[in-house]
Scaffold this motif. Structure first.
Motif: not given
Length: 304
Positions: A164-168, A217-221, A294-304
């Motif tokens: 929610r608080v991450t920018k597109p 990955e199941l979260l929107p955007n 040790h593990v890291r996950f990262w994803a980009q928030k979709q551009l609106s």
């Protein structure tokens, strides 16, 4: 899988089913003591936090895996770290990227109150109550080493708040350690199992950390979720890294709070527990090849 709604419903249902007052008090005290154990603010614990930060940075050869460094160098990048603890990750980044701004949130104010870079701000807050920031405020949001703290529903809520608080176009990164081991000896197995058992009594699923990419990955955007793993052997058989982690583990297990709670969890006296750690653990590490991942996950928030 839980979500924000089920998380809030669980909070409400916990209020409805009330035991007798003396049972509430004793259970609350027990939970507060356990949380003090896992969120320790003693100097030795803070020192371990600092050392562990630099160990993780070394094995990954970076402080983060999201492709945000160019933005950090350019400046104007706004970064949020949840469960920042002593603030080591943020202090490291804020010194290196002086033209960007950094914010740390933790329920316990063990972070520096005064001596810190001007581009770094710490806030005492509980993420499970929600973040006070606006939607789409940060370029990069980050949470690490909270696998012993959050329940599954809390994880769902925390991840949704980070999105929610991450920018597109911004990035969300989650990092931690697999909390089970392959190749460990009987002493280390007994100790790590005691930690996991105490967590399960708080409804904390420590195995979830290793699978959080599937929940993210199941979260929107959310665009494609990336994953990277790094492993090493604990102890002398893992070289310098293994010895450093061995020393961190030993320091943790001989701490006063670990002696108190883990001896109780294992079902032995504190004296027996101390003898086991001091006389058997280090020798066991010499004979075994316990693998730490040790593990890291990262994803980009979709551009609106």
């Amino acid at each position: 899988m839980g979500n924000i709604s089920s998380y809030q419903n669980n909070k409400r249902s916990a209020i409805v089913k009330l035991p007798e007052f003396n049972e509430i008090e004793s259970e609350q005290e027990r939970q507060e003591e356990l949380m003090d154990f896992y969120l320790s603010t003693c100097p030795d614990s803070i020192d371990r936090t600092h050392m562990y930060h630099f160990l993780r940075a070394y094995i990954f050869q970076s402080n983060f895996s999201s492709p945000v460094e160019d933005k950090l160098i350019e400046g104007g990048c706004k970064v949020l770290d949840i469960g920042c603890g002593a603030g080591t990750w943020l202090l490291d980044l804020s010194h290196k990227y002086g033209n960007s701004s950094f914010f740390g949130i933790d329920i316990k104010p063990v972070f520096p109150q005064e001596i810190k870079p001007k581009n770094l701000e710490f806030i005492k807050a509980d993420i499970t109550n929600g973040l006070s920031f606006r939607d789409n405020e940060f370029d990069f949001t980050h949470v690490e080493n909270m696998s012993l703290i959050f329940t599954p529903d809390e994880w769902d809520f925390v991840l949704s708040e980070l999105v929610r608080v991450t920018k597109p176009g911004g990035y969300i990164e989650v990092a931690g350690r697999r909390n089970s081991y392959v190749g460990e000896g009987p002493v280390y197995h007994k100790l790590s199992h005691a930690v996991l058992s105490s967590c399960s009594k708080r409804n904390v699923n420590t195995d979830l950390m290793y699978k959080l990419d599937s929940r993210l990955e199941l979260l929107p955007n959310i665009e494609k979720v990336h994953r990277i793993e790094k492993d090493f052997i604990i102890g002398p058989n893992g070289g310098k890294i293994g010895i450093v982690f061995q020393d961190l583990s030993y320091s943790y297990y001989v701490s006063d709070m670990a002696v108190k709670y883990l001896s109780e969890e294992i079902g032995i006296s504190e004296e027996e527990y101390k003898n086991m750690i001091e006389n058997e653990l280090i020798e066991e590490f010499k004979q075994t090849n316990a693998e730490c991942v040790h593990v890291r996950f990262w994803a980009q928030k979709q551009l609106s």
